[in-house]
Design a protein around this motif. Structure first.
Motif, PDB file in Angstrom:
ATOM      1  N   PHE A  42     -37.875 -24.505  33.576  1.00 55.71           N
ATOM      2  CA  PHE A  42     -36.601 -24.735  34.568  1.00 55.71           C
ATOM      3  C   PHE A  42     -36.429 -23.503  35.489  1.00 55.71           C
ATOM      4  N   THR A  99     -21.381 -15.243  45.452  1.00 62.37           N
ATOM      5  CA  THR A  99     -20.549 -15.494  44.463  1.00 62.37           C
ATOM      6  C   THR A  99     -19.233 -14.840  44.782  1.00 62.37           C
ATOM      7  N   LEU A 104     -17.810 -18.549  48.762  1.00 63.98           N
ATOM      8  CA  LEU A 104     -17.988 -19.590  47.634  1.00 63.98           C
ATOM      9  C   LEU A 104     -18.309 -21.109  48.616  1.00 63.98           C
ATOM     10  N   THR A 105     -17.771 -21.049  49.991  1.00 63.34           N
ATOM     11  CA  THR A 105     -17.666 -22.405  50.270  1.00 63.34           C
ATOM     12  C   THR A 105     -18.738 -22.465  51.610  1.00 63.34           C
ATOM     13  N   ARG A 110     -27.968 -18.913  48.731  1.00 63.75           N
ATOM     14  CA  ARG A 110     -27.819 -19.007  47.172  1.00 63.75           C
ATOM     15  C   ARG A 110     -29.166 -18.707  46.645  1.00 63.75           C
ATOM     16  N   LEU A 114     -30.202 -17.115  42.930  1.00 65.94           N
ATOM     17  CA  LEU A 114     -30.516 -17.768  41.466  1.00 65.94           C
ATOM     18  C   LEU A 114     -31.656 -17.339  41.115  1.00 65.94           C
ATOM     19  N   PHE A 118     -32.035 -16.316  37.250  1.00 63.65           N
ATOM     20  CA  PHE A 118     -33.075 -17.133  36.243  1.00 63.65           C
ATOM     21  C   PHE A 118     -34.235 -16.456  35.893  1.00 63.65           C
TER      22      PHE A 118
ATOM     23  N   ILE B  70     -21.650 -28.611  48.809  1.00 63.34           N
ATOM     24  CA  ILE B  70     -20.156 -28.034  49.187  1.00 63.34           C
ATOM     25  C   ILE B  70     -19.859 -28.502  50.575  1.00 63.34           C
ATOM     26  N   ILE B  92     -28.480 -27.446  34.433  1.00 63.77           N
ATOM     27  CA  ILE B  92     -27.875 -27.792  35.823  1.00 63.77           C
ATOM     28  C   ILE B  92     -26.245 -26.891  35.718  1.00 63.77           C
ATOM     29  N   GLU B  94     -25.487 -24.614  34.182  1.00 66.98           N
ATOM     30  CA  GLU B  94     -25.515 -22.995  34.348  1.00 66.98           C
ATOM     31  C   GLU B  94     -25.751 -22.707  35.820  1.00 66.98           C
ATOM     32  N   VAL B  95     -26.446 -23.652  36.532  1.00 70.54           N
ATOM     33  CA  VAL B  95     -26.665 -23.284  37.980  1.00 70.54           C
ATOM     34  C   VAL B  95     -25.338 -23.147  38.622  1.00 70.54           C
ATOM     35  N   ILE B  98     -23.485 -19.891  37.219  1.00 71.46           N
ATOM     36  CA  ILE B  98     -23.896 -18.726  37.830  1.00 71.46           C
ATOM     37  C   ILE B  98     -23.634 -18.393  39.238  1.00 71.46           C
ATOM     38  N   THR B  99     -23.467 -19.608  40.247  1.00 68.67           N
ATOM     39  CA  THR B  99     -23.157 -19.416  41.494  1.00 68.67           C
ATOM     40  C   THR B  99     -21.634 -19.329  41.962  1.00 68.67           C
ATOM     41  N   ARG B 100     -20.734 -19.549  40.510  1.00 73.56           N
ATOM     42  CA  ARG B 100     -19.581 -19.796  40.644  1.00 73.56           C
ATOM     43  C   ARG B 100     -18.970 -20.846  41.471  1.00 73.56           C
ATOM     44  N   LEU B 101     -19.876 -21.866  41.563  1.00 70.16           N
ATOM     45  CA  LEU B 101     -19.454 -23.009  42.255  1.00 70.16           C
ATOM     46  C   LEU B 101     -18.694 -24.155  41.334  1.00 70.16           C
ATOM     47  N   VAL B 104     -15.195 -24.289  42.812  1.00 72.11           N
ATOM     48  CA  VAL B 104     -15.132 -25.220  44.002  1.00 72.11           C
ATOM     49  C   VAL B 104     -15.446 -26.434  43.771  1.00 72.11           C
TER      50      VAL B 104
END
Lengths: 137, 122
Positions: A42, A99, A104-105, A110, A114, A118, B70, B92, B94-95, B98-101, B104
């Motif tokens: 993954f 982040t 965030l929006t 990103r 990511l 990972f 988003i 998923i 975790e994604v 990690i992105t703090r989404l 949201v």
């Protein structure tokens, strides 16, 4: 993990969907053969997808005819990926933190975050058109 | 219930638009653009701005897909609606963390919980 022979390959590909997917599929097959497990598969797939997408979208400004260099080395104890584009590069410190509350929006930005999350070790090589990513389980 | 789409399956359930994502891998730009276009058409015709996205079949997700979510969430909020995710498995989930989404985008375990969040049902 099984003890299999290390596998390594280098490609020079067009930055189009078909060529990128061919590389991704080959890397996925090598990961399966190395029996590194779903977590590694993954992470590596996500990192490779994001790095290739960044190369086309940002490095080549969407020009799919330009060449991307990809290197992958997979053994039973580590994965190394390199993706290089023909662009002028970028300064990773200039990328806003996706982040942060105020970001965030925002719909983009990103990919590198990511990859860093990972993979075990990530380096953007100056001038910023080559990314080296290592995963050590 | 209809299934005229390539990437999604849509049903309408009591004020909620339930959209099942059919792709295991939502990674490349073309797939994401096509999913976005299908969602655009669904929302253009939908009487409700309350959408539940079912991730049961999704195994991989890219940053571009996060961007699509988003944008969808913002558009629904502009219509006084909302977006809720269900059946988001690992990694998923975790994604999103990690992105703090996860701050949201609401993610819950089932449709009943999603309905409660979107419509205020008990």
């Amino acid at each position: 993990m099984s003890d299999v022979e290390p596998w390594a390959m280098r490609w020079q590909i067009r930055g189009d969907r078909a060529a990128c997917h061919e590389v991704i599929d080959l890397v996925q097959s090598a990961l399966t053969n190395a029996d590194l497990g779903d977590t590694v598969a993954f992470a590596v797939r996500l990192a490779l997808e994001e790095a290739l997408a960044n190369a086309v979208r940002h490095g080549h400004i969407g020009d799919e005819s330009r060449t991307i260099e990809v290197f992958a080395e997979i053994s039973s104890c580590s994965v190394r990926l390199e993706v290089a584009d023909e662009g002028t590069g970028f300064d990773p410190s200039s990328v806003p933190d996706p982040t942060a509350d105020e970001n965030l929006t925002i719909a983009s930005g990103r990919g590198l975050s990511l990859i860093r999350a990972f993979m075990t070790d990530v380096k953007v090589v100056p001038p910023g058109n080559r990314i080296v990513m290592n995963y050590i389980p | 219930m209809t299934n005229q789409w390539n990437h999604i399956q849509v049903s309408h359930e009591g004020g909620i638009v339930l959209v099942c994502l059919l792709d295991k891998h939502i990674l490349d730009e073309l797939t994401i653009r096509e999913i976005g276009e299908e969602l655009d058409q669904v929302l253009a015709d939908a009487p409700s701005p309350h959408v539940v996205l079912d991730f049961s079949d999704v195994e991989h997700l890219s940053s571009s897909a996060l961007g699509m979510l988003i944008t969808l969430n913002s558009r629904l909020q502009d219509r006084d609606g909302g977006l809720c995710l269900v059946n988001v498995g690992e990694p998923i989930g975790e994604v999103f963390r990690i992105t703090r989404l996860d701050r949201v985008l609401s993610s819950v375990s089932d449709l009943a919980e999603a309905r409660a969040i979107l419509l205020g049902d008990e």
